[in-house]
Write an enzyme that holds these catalytic residues in place. Structure first.
Site, PDB file in Angstrom:
ATOM      1  N   HIS A 170     -18.332  41.598  -1.506  1.00 35.36           N
ATOM      2  CA  HIS A 170     -17.018  41.985  -2.022  1.00 35.36           C
ATOM      3  C   HIS A 170     -15.912  41.398  -1.154  1.00 35.36           C
ATOM      4  CE1 HIS A 170     -17.983  44.936   1.091  1.00 35.36           C
ATOM      5  NE2 HIS A 170     -16.688  45.063   1.266  1.00 35.36           N
ATOM      6  N   HIS A 173     -11.575  42.250   0.155  1.00 40.13           N
ATOM      7  CA  HIS A 173     -10.416  43.147   0.169  1.00 40.13           C
ATOM      8  C   HIS A 173      -9.175  42.272   0.120  1.00 40.13           C
ATOM      9  CE1 HIS A 173     -13.472  45.899   1.460  1.00 40.13           C
ATOM     10  NE2 HIS A 173     -13.631  45.280   2.607  1.00 40.13           N
ATOM     11  N   GLU A 203     -10.671  43.376   8.013  1.00 41.93           N
ATOM     12  CA  GLU A 203     -11.798  44.143   8.528  1.00 41.93           C
ATOM     13  C   GLU A 203     -12.413  43.426   9.733  1.00 41.93           C
ATOM     14  OE1 GLU A 203     -14.344  45.300   5.329  1.00 41.93           O
ATOM     15  OE2 GLU A 203     -15.660  46.476   6.603  1.00 41.93           O
ATOM     16  N   HIS A 231     -17.585  39.127   1.824  1.00 47.71           N
ATOM     17  CA  HIS A 231     -18.475  39.500   2.927  1.00 47.71           C
ATOM     18  C   HIS A 231     -19.517  40.517   2.483  1.00 47.71           C
ATOM     19  CE1 HIS A 231     -15.092  42.300   3.040  1.00 47.71           C
ATOM     20  NE2 HIS A 231     -15.890  43.191   3.586  1.00 47.71           N
TER      21      HIS A 231
END
Ligand SMILES: *[C@@H]1O[C@H](CO)[C@@H](O)[C@H](O)[C@H]1NC(C)=O
Ligand SMILES: *[C@@H]1O[C@H](CO)[C@@H](O)[C@H](O)[C@H]1NC(C)=O
Ligand SMILES: *[C@@H]1O[C@H](CO)[C@@H](O)[C@H](O)[C@H]1NC(C)=O
Ligand SMILES: *[C@@H]1O[C@H](CO)[C@@H](O)[C@H](O)[C@H]1NC(C)=O
Ligand SMILES: *[C@@H]1O[C@H](CO)[C@@H](O)[C@H](O)[C@H]1NC(C)=O
Ligand SMILES: *[C@@H]1O[C@H](CO)[C@@H](O)[C@H](O)[C@H]1NC(C)=O
Ligand SMILES: *[C@@H]1O[C@H](CO)[C@@H](O)[C@H](O)[C@H]1NC(C)=O
Length: 366
Positions: free
Chosen positions: A87, A89, A94, A132
Site C-alpha cells: 500500500h 500513504h 513512515e 511498501h
C-alpha cells in the site's frame, strides 16, 4: 528455610523500593495521556491492539502529541506471509526501525523496487506515495514505527480484532493463530479515509542476497548516505549512516536517519549514543519549540523534567512537549536512544550544528 524466606522478603522489598524511586511520580503514567503533557511510560505499558499475530502499541499518539507524530512498536513472531498487503500513504511519512529481531521491508517509488532485511538497529524510510510492505522473520521481533503527522494509530485500531491486554506484559500472544496475520485485500482497499491506498498489483521481489536487492545495493558493504530530497525511500544499516561527534556534556555520537532535508522540515529522527556523565561536567538545560520523544535502545537514560528525576531503561519512552525545559544524561557507561523531534530544530539538529563529522559509532578513549 528461615534464611530463604527472609531473603525473599528482602528481594521483594528492594524491588518495590527500586520501582517506587524510578517509576513513580506524576510524570510516569500507565496509560498514554489523551492531551499534551510531559510523560514517561515503561516498555510494553502503552495500550495497543491485535492485528492477526501482530501486537501494535502506541507510546506516543496523535492526541498525546497534538498530531506531531505517532511512535509505535509492533511485536510479532516470524511469518510465512506479508505482515500487511502492499500500500501507499499520500499524507503520512513512515519510518521503520528494528528494535530487535529481523523483518524484511520492500519499497517502490518511480519504478525502483528495493528490499532490505532489517535487523536490530537498521532503519528504512518510506516517504509519501512510496509503495511498501513488510514481513516478520524472527521468532521475537519488535519493529518500531514513527509516523508523521501523528494520529496514524487510528488505522491499526480500525484493522484490529480488539485491544491487547496481558497480565504478564507479554510482548505478543505466542498462542495466537497464524491465520489471517494480514488484513484482507477487501479491508485494505476500504481504508482510503485513513490514508491507506492498496497497491495490490505490487509483487515483492524475492531475489535478496545478503539481505538486499537489487544486487548493487549498499547494505553492510559500505556507507549509507541520506538522499538530498524528501521523496526517495532509503535504508540505513546500523552504524553505516552519517555520524557526528559532539563534546557537549561528555561525548555524544549522533547518527541521523531523518534530517530537515529528508523530511521537508517536518521532523527529525536520530540515534544518540552517550558516555557516562563525568562528575566535572555541568549538564545544560534543553528546550525546543517542537514536541520530542526519546525511546531508550540500550543502557539507561536519566531525564530531569518537571522537578522529577526519570530513570528510563530499554524500551521506555519519555515524551517532552515543546518549550519544556529538561536535562538528559547517562549514569551508565553506554546509553543509546532514539530521538524523534517535531519540526527542523530539534536536539539532534542543534547537536549536529556544533559537532564534528565522525566515522565511528564509538567515542574517543579520552
Ligand atoms: C501523492 O500522490 C497523490 C495522488 O497522486 C498526489 O496528489 C500527491 O501530491 C502526492 N504527494 C507527494 C508528496 O508526492
Ligand atoms: C481500545 O483502545 C482505544 C485506544 O485507547 C480506545 O479508544 C478504545 O475505546 C478501546 N476499545 C475497547 C473495546 O476497549
Ligand atoms: C487456520 O484456519 C484453518 C481453516 O480455517 C483451520 O483449519 C486451522 O486450524 C487454522 N490454524 C490455526 C493455527 O489456527
Ligand atoms: C543499480 O543498477 C541499476 C540498473 O542496473 C541502476 O539503475 C541503479 O542506479 C544502480 N544503483 C546503484 C546504487 O548503483
Ligand atoms: C511536510 O508537511 C507539509 C504540511 O503538512 C506537507 O504538505 C508535506 O507533504 C510534508 N512533507 C514531508 C516530506 O513529509
Ligand atoms: C573531567 O575529568 C576527566 C578526568 O576524570 C578529564 O579527562 C576531563 O578533561 C575533565 N573534563 C573537564 C571538562 O574538565
Ligand atoms: C560548541 O561546542 C564547544 C565544545 O566543542 C563548546 O565549547 C561550545 O559552547 C558549543 N557551542 C554551542 C553554541 O553550543
Amino acid at each position: 528455610m528461615r534464611f530463604t524466606q527472609s531473603l525473599a522478603v528482602l528481594v521483594a522489598f528492594t524491588t518495590g523500593t527500586a520501582q517506587a524511586s524510578s517509576h513513580s511520580g506524576p510524570i510516569w503514567v500507565d496509560e498514554v495521556p489523551t492531551y499534551v503533557r510531559p510523560y514517561a511510560i515503561q516498555h510494553y505499558s502503552a495500550g495497543g491492539c491485535v492485528v492477526g499475530q501482530q501486537i501494535y502499541r502506541f507510546p506516543v499518539t496523535g492526541p498525546s502529541s497534538d498530531n506531531a507524530f505517532t511512535l509505535m512498536s509492533t511485536n510479532a513472531p516470524g511469518s510465512d506471509s506479508l505482515g500487511v498487503l502492499p500500500h501507499t500513504h499520500q499524507l503520512h511519512y513512515e519510518n521503520m526501525f528494528s528494535f530487535r529481531g529481523r523483518f524484511q521491508l520492500w519499497t517502490e517509488k518511480d519504478g525502483d523496487q528495493e528490499t532490505r532485511i532489517l535487523t536490530q538497529g537498521d532503519y528504512g524510510a518510506i516517504p509519501q506515495n512510496a509503495t511498501h510492505t513488510f514481513q516478520f522473520l524472527d521468532p521475537d521481533t519488535e519493529m518500531l514505527g514513527v509516523v508523521q503527522p501523528g494520529g496514524f494509530e487510528d488505522l491499526f485500531y480500525a484493522l484490529s480484532s480488539g485491544n491487547f491486554s496481558s497480565s504478564t506484559s507479554s510482548p505478543y500472544d505466542p498462542l495466537a493463530s497464524a491465520n489471517s496475520s494480514s488484513p484482507s485485500a477487501t479491508v485494505i482497499s476500504s481504508l482510503q479515509k485513513l490514508d491507506v491506498y492498496a497497491e495490490l498489483d505490487f509483487s515483492p521481489r524475492t531475489d535478496a542476497i545478503n539481505g538486499a536487492a537489487p544486487m548493487n545495493s549498499t547494505w553492510r558493504t559500505g556507507s549509507n548516505t541520506l538522499p538530498s530530497d524528501a521523496h526517495t525511500p532509503y535504508f540505513v544499516a546500523k552504524d553505516y549512516g552519517p555520524k557526528y561527534l559532539s563534546t557537549e556534556g561528555g561525548y555524544q555520537v549522533i547518527q541521523p536517519f531523518v534530517t530537515p532535508t529528508t523530511s521537508g522540515g517536518n521532523f527529525t529522527l536520530s540515534t544518540i549514543t552517550m558516555d557516562r556523565l563525568s562528575s566535572n561536567v555541568t549538564v545544560g538545560d534543553q528546550s525546543f519549540t517542537g514536541h520530542a520523544a526519546f525511546e531508550v535502545l540500550e543502557g539507561q537514560l536519566t531525564v530531569l523534567m518537571g522537578g522529577e528525576v526519570l530513570s528510563l531503561l530499554q524500551g521506555d519512552v519519555v515524551f517532552i512537549p515543546g518549550t519544556t525545559t529538561y536535562k538528559y544524561y547517562s549514569l551508565v557507561a553506554y546509553t543509546k536512544v532514539l530521538l524523534i523531534s517535531q519540526g527542523a530544530e530539534g536536539l539532534d539538529t542543534k547537536l549536529i550544528a556544533n559537532a564534528t563529522s565522525w566515522n565511528s559509532p564509538i567515542w574517543p578513549t579520552s
